[in-house]
Design a protein around this motif. Sequence first.
Motif, PDB file in Angstrom:
ATOM      1  N   ASP A   1      21.066 -37.367  51.376  1.00 41.39           N
ATOM      2  CA  ASP A   1      22.084 -37.011  52.265  1.00 41.39           C
ATOM      3  C   ASP A   1      22.665 -37.547  51.368  1.00 41.39           C
ATOM      4  O   ASP A   1      24.385 -37.989  51.815  1.00 41.39           O
ATOM      5  CB  ASP A   1      21.465 -38.686  53.168  1.00 41.39           C
ATOM      6  CG  ASP A   1      20.518 -37.989  54.634  1.00 41.39           C
ATOM      7  OD1 ASP A   1      20.369 -37.444  54.874  1.00 41.39           O
ATOM      8  OD2 ASP A   1      19.741 -39.412  54.993  1.00 41.39           O
ATOM      9  N   THR A   2      22.441 -38.283  49.862  1.00 44.08           N
ATOM     10  CA  THR A   2      24.270 -39.390  49.016  1.00 44.08           C
ATOM     11  C   THR A   2      24.197 -37.521  48.231  1.00 44.08           C
ATOM     12  O   THR A   2      25.441 -37.796  47.533  1.00 44.08           O
ATOM     13  CB  THR A   2      23.041 -39.992  48.947  1.00 44.08           C
ATOM     14  OG1 THR A   2      22.450 -39.952  48.138  1.00 44.08           O
ATOM     15  CG2 THR A   2      23.472 -40.852  50.126  1.00 44.08           C
ATOM     16  N   LEU A   3      22.884 -36.852  47.953  1.00 46.82           N
ATOM     17  CA  LEU A   3      23.637 -36.087  46.649  1.00 46.82           C
ATOM     18  C   LEU A   3      24.373 -35.051  46.747  1.00 46.82           C
ATOM     19  O   LEU A   3      24.137 -34.306  47.317  1.00 46.82           O
ATOM     20  CB  LEU A   3      21.945 -35.091  46.026  1.00 46.82           C
ATOM     21  CG  LEU A   3      22.495 -34.807  44.793  1.00 46.82           C
ATOM     22  CD1 LEU A   3      22.940 -36.121  43.549  1.00 46.82           C
ATOM     23  CD2 LEU A   3      21.250 -33.748  44.337  1.00 46.82           C
ATOM     24  N   GLU A   4      25.076 -34.353  45.839  1.00 47.61           N
ATOM     25  CA  GLU A   4      26.591 -34.400  45.742  1.00 47.61           C
ATOM     26  C   GLU A   4      25.986 -33.007  44.654  1.00 47.61           C
ATOM     27  O   GLU A   4      26.923 -32.346  44.278  1.00 47.61           O
ATOM     28  CB  GLU A   4      28.035 -35.180  45.384  1.00 47.61           C
ATOM     29  CG  GLU A   4      28.340 -35.632  47.014  1.00 47.61           C
ATOM     30  CD  GLU A   4      29.736 -36.572  46.768  1.00 47.61           C
ATOM     31  OE1 GLU A   4      30.269 -36.810  45.571  1.00 47.61           O
ATOM     32  OE2 GLU A   4      29.718 -37.888  47.136  1.00 47.61           O
ATOM     33  N   THR A   5      25.772 -33.479  43.374  1.00 46.76           N
ATOM     34  CA  THR A   5      25.477 -33.206  41.701  1.00 46.76           C
ATOM     35  C   THR A   5      24.482 -33.080  41.142  1.00 46.76           C
ATOM     36  O   THR A   5      24.244 -34.362  41.605  1.00 46.76           O
ATOM     37  CB  THR A   5      26.774 -34.040  41.240  1.00 46.76           C
ATOM     38  OG1 THR A   5      28.247 -33.452  41.707  1.00 46.76           O
ATOM     39  CG2 THR A   5      26.599 -32.655  39.518  1.00 46.76           C
ATOM     40  N   LEU A   6      24.214 -32.370  40.843  1.00 42.30           N
ATOM     41  CA  LEU A   6      22.818 -32.443  40.604  1.00 42.30           C
ATOM     42  C   LEU A   6      23.070 -31.428  38.649  1.00 42.30           C
ATOM     43  O   LEU A   6      23.602 -30.687  38.717  1.00 42.30           O
ATOM     44  CB  LEU A   6      22.022 -31.665  40.680  1.00 42.30           C
ATOM     45  CG  LEU A   6      20.454 -30.657  40.487  1.00 42.30           C
ATOM     46  CD1 LEU A   6      19.389 -32.212  40.275  1.00 42.30           C
ATOM     47  CD2 LEU A   6      19.459 -30.469  40.830  1.00 42.30           C
ATOM     48  N   VAL A   7      22.839 -31.731  37.058  1.00 43.01           N
ATOM     49  CA  VAL A   7      22.810 -31.599  36.148  1.00 43.01           C
ATOM     50  C   VAL A   7      21.195 -31.158  36.345  1.00 43.01           C
ATOM     51  O   VAL A   7      20.750 -31.945  35.436  1.00 43.01           O
ATOM     52  CB  VAL A   7      23.546 -32.510  35.951  1.00 43.01           C
ATOM     53  CG1 VAL A   7      23.919 -31.748  34.325  1.00 43.01           C
ATOM     54  CG2 VAL A   7      25.098 -32.513  36.183  1.00 43.01           C
ATOM     55  N   VAL A   8      20.827 -30.199  35.585  1.00 44.98           N
ATOM     56  CA  VAL A   8      19.820 -29.868  34.556  1.00 44.98           C
ATOM     57  C   VAL A   8      20.635 -29.159  32.994  1.00 44.98           C
ATOM     58  O   VAL A   8      20.711 -29.124  32.565  1.00 44.98           O
ATOM     59  CB  VAL A   8      19.066 -28.582  34.900  1.00 44.98           C
ATOM     60  CG1 VAL A   8      17.821 -28.749  33.985  1.00 44.98           C
ATOM     61  CG2 VAL A   8      18.638 -29.197  36.212  1.00 44.98           C
ATOM     62  N   ASP A   9      20.456 -30.686  32.289  1.00 44.98           N
ATOM     63  CA  ASP A   9      20.817 -30.595  31.151  1.00 44.98           C
ATOM     64  C   ASP A   9      19.744 -30.107  30.065  1.00 44.98           C
ATOM     65  O   ASP A   9      18.580 -30.305  30.123  1.00 44.98           O
ATOM     66  CB  ASP A   9      20.875 -31.522  30.519  1.00 44.98           C
ATOM     67  CG  ASP A   9      21.855 -31.821  29.045  1.00 44.98           C
ATOM     68  OD1 ASP A   9      22.060 -30.464  28.563  1.00 44.98           O
ATOM     69  OD2 ASP A   9      22.171 -32.699  28.397  1.00 44.98           O
ATOM     70  N   GLU A  10      19.724 -29.437  28.508  1.00 50.26           N
ATOM     71  CA  GLU A  10      18.884 -28.788  28.004  1.00 50.26           C
ATOM     72  C   GLU A  10      17.958 -28.242  28.851  1.00 50.26           C
ATOM     73  O   GLU A  10      16.458 -28.490  28.772  1.00 50.26           O
ATOM     74  CB  GLU A  10      18.101 -29.727  26.988  1.00 50.26           C
ATOM     75  CG  GLU A  10      19.251 -30.780  25.985  1.00 50.26           C
ATOM     76  CD  GLU A  10      19.575 -29.958  24.952  1.00 50.26           C
ATOM     77  OE1 GLU A  10      19.315 -28.540  24.551  1.00 50.26           O
ATOM     78  OE2 GLU A  10      20.219 -30.690  24.368  1.00 50.26           O
ATOM     79  N   ALA A  11      17.942 -26.836  29.763  1.00 50.54           N
ATOM     80  CA  ALA A  11      17.502 -26.904  30.339  1.00 50.54           C
ATOM     81  C   ALA A  11      16.170 -25.578  29.070  1.00 50.54           C
ATOM     82  O   ALA A  11      15.136 -25.914  29.933  1.00 50.54           O
ATOM     83  CB  ALA A  11      17.836 -25.733  31.458  1.00 50.54           C
ATOM     84  N   ASP A  12      16.884 -25.165  28.829  1.00 53.43           N
ATOM     85  CA  ASP A  12      15.592 -24.910  28.163  1.00 53.43           C
ATOM     86  C   ASP A  12      14.135 -25.435  27.473  1.00 53.43           C
ATOM     87  O   ASP A  12      12.956 -24.973  27.462  1.00 53.43           O
ATOM     88  CB  ASP A  12      15.661 -23.424  26.668  1.00 53.43           C
ATOM     89  CG  ASP A  12      16.825 -24.729  26.067  1.00 53.43           C
ATOM     90  OD1 ASP A  12      17.552 -25.578  26.714  1.00 53.43           O
ATOM     91  OD2 ASP A  12      17.523 -23.872  24.569  1.00 53.43           O
ATOM     92  N   LEU A  13      14.647 -26.213  27.486  1.00 53.60           N
ATOM     93  CA  LEU A  13      13.462 -27.824  26.732  1.00 53.60           C
ATOM     94  C   LEU A  13      12.500 -27.814  27.332  1.00 53.60           C
ATOM     95  O   LEU A  13      11.774 -28.628  27.726  1.00 53.60           O
ATOM     96  CB  LEU A  13      13.957 -28.705  26.001  1.00 53.60           C
ATOM     97  CG  LEU A  13      15.019 -28.732  24.591  1.00 53.60           C
ATOM     98  CD1 LEU A  13      15.554 -29.868  24.202  1.00 53.60           C
ATOM     99  CD2 LEU A  13      13.910 -27.982  23.712  1.00 53.60           C
ATOM    100  N   VAL A  14      13.655 -27.973  29.282  1.00 54.15           N
ATOM    101  CA  VAL A  14      12.837 -29.015  30.669  1.00 54.15           C
ATOM    102  C   VAL A  14      12.213 -27.630  30.423  1.00 54.15           C
ATOM    103  O   VAL A  14      10.913 -28.357  30.550  1.00 54.15           O
ATOM    104  CB  VAL A  14      14.188 -28.926  31.377  1.00 54.15           C
ATOM    105  CG1 VAL A  14      13.126 -28.823  32.934  1.00 54.15           C
ATOM    106  CG2 VAL A  14      14.679 -29.676  30.650  1.00 54.15           C
TER     107      VAL A  14
END
Length: 262
Positions: free
Chosen positions: A74-87
């Motif tokens: 109900d609250t999330l507006e932004t999702l960031v996946v940083d260093e996605a290749d390492l993830v």
Amino acid sequence: RAVVLVPTRELCDQTRAAIADLLYYCRDVVSVVALSSATAAEQAAALRELPDIVVGTPGRVAAHLRDGTLSLRDTLETLVVDEADLVLSFGCGDDVRAIVKACPKICQGFLLSATFSSALKELQRVVLQKPAILKLQEDTSSGRLTQFYVRVPKDDKFLLLYALVRLNLIAGKALFFVNSINECFRLKLFLEQFSIRAAVLNAELPANSRKHILDQFNKGVFDYLVATDDSVGVGAGGAAGSGAAAGTDVGGGGGRRQGRGH
């Protein structure tokens, strides 16, 4: 309102610190929680305060979603996946997919990566919908310096330097080299008469003082360093990481020399 996913706990702390710096003037209204070194119970207590930004590894965030200590629907507006290749290389792809499933249907997503593999393209389809792809190209310059000099009377050197700064012909950070420590302070005082902030760097300063000056220079507290030739690279612990945009010699002889990277 925002979740930032990073591959390691160490990056959690670094990212939280960087966000805190950006939020310096609104810390009282925007809160940040990093799911790093604290225990799961301590993290759950911090999440109950409903922070605006949560920074964590995919595994930690997914675990809190399963435990019900974190809700994004109900609250999330932004999702960031940083260093996605390492993830992905750390085997967190399934956790990222679980987090995406817990997100609302309308949510802005960012996928940041140094490489773009086929596995990353698959993750892109999971996290993003009709994405705009921004590719940052590396500088293709040769890295060579172009040097030039201007012959001016000794008494006019500071005046010429002031004109170059005020007209933005010297842009960004710069090092000004002079022949002596006394000349360092003369130039610094001259610039400060015109509200141009500068600092003096010389070999006579203690190592901690030199490091502090370089840290402030790198953080942008001031853009100009006045130095003697023997004060560059002396025992500062490598603090001058970002370097200078240009180096200008305003001491000795009747000329002024400048070097700039291209």
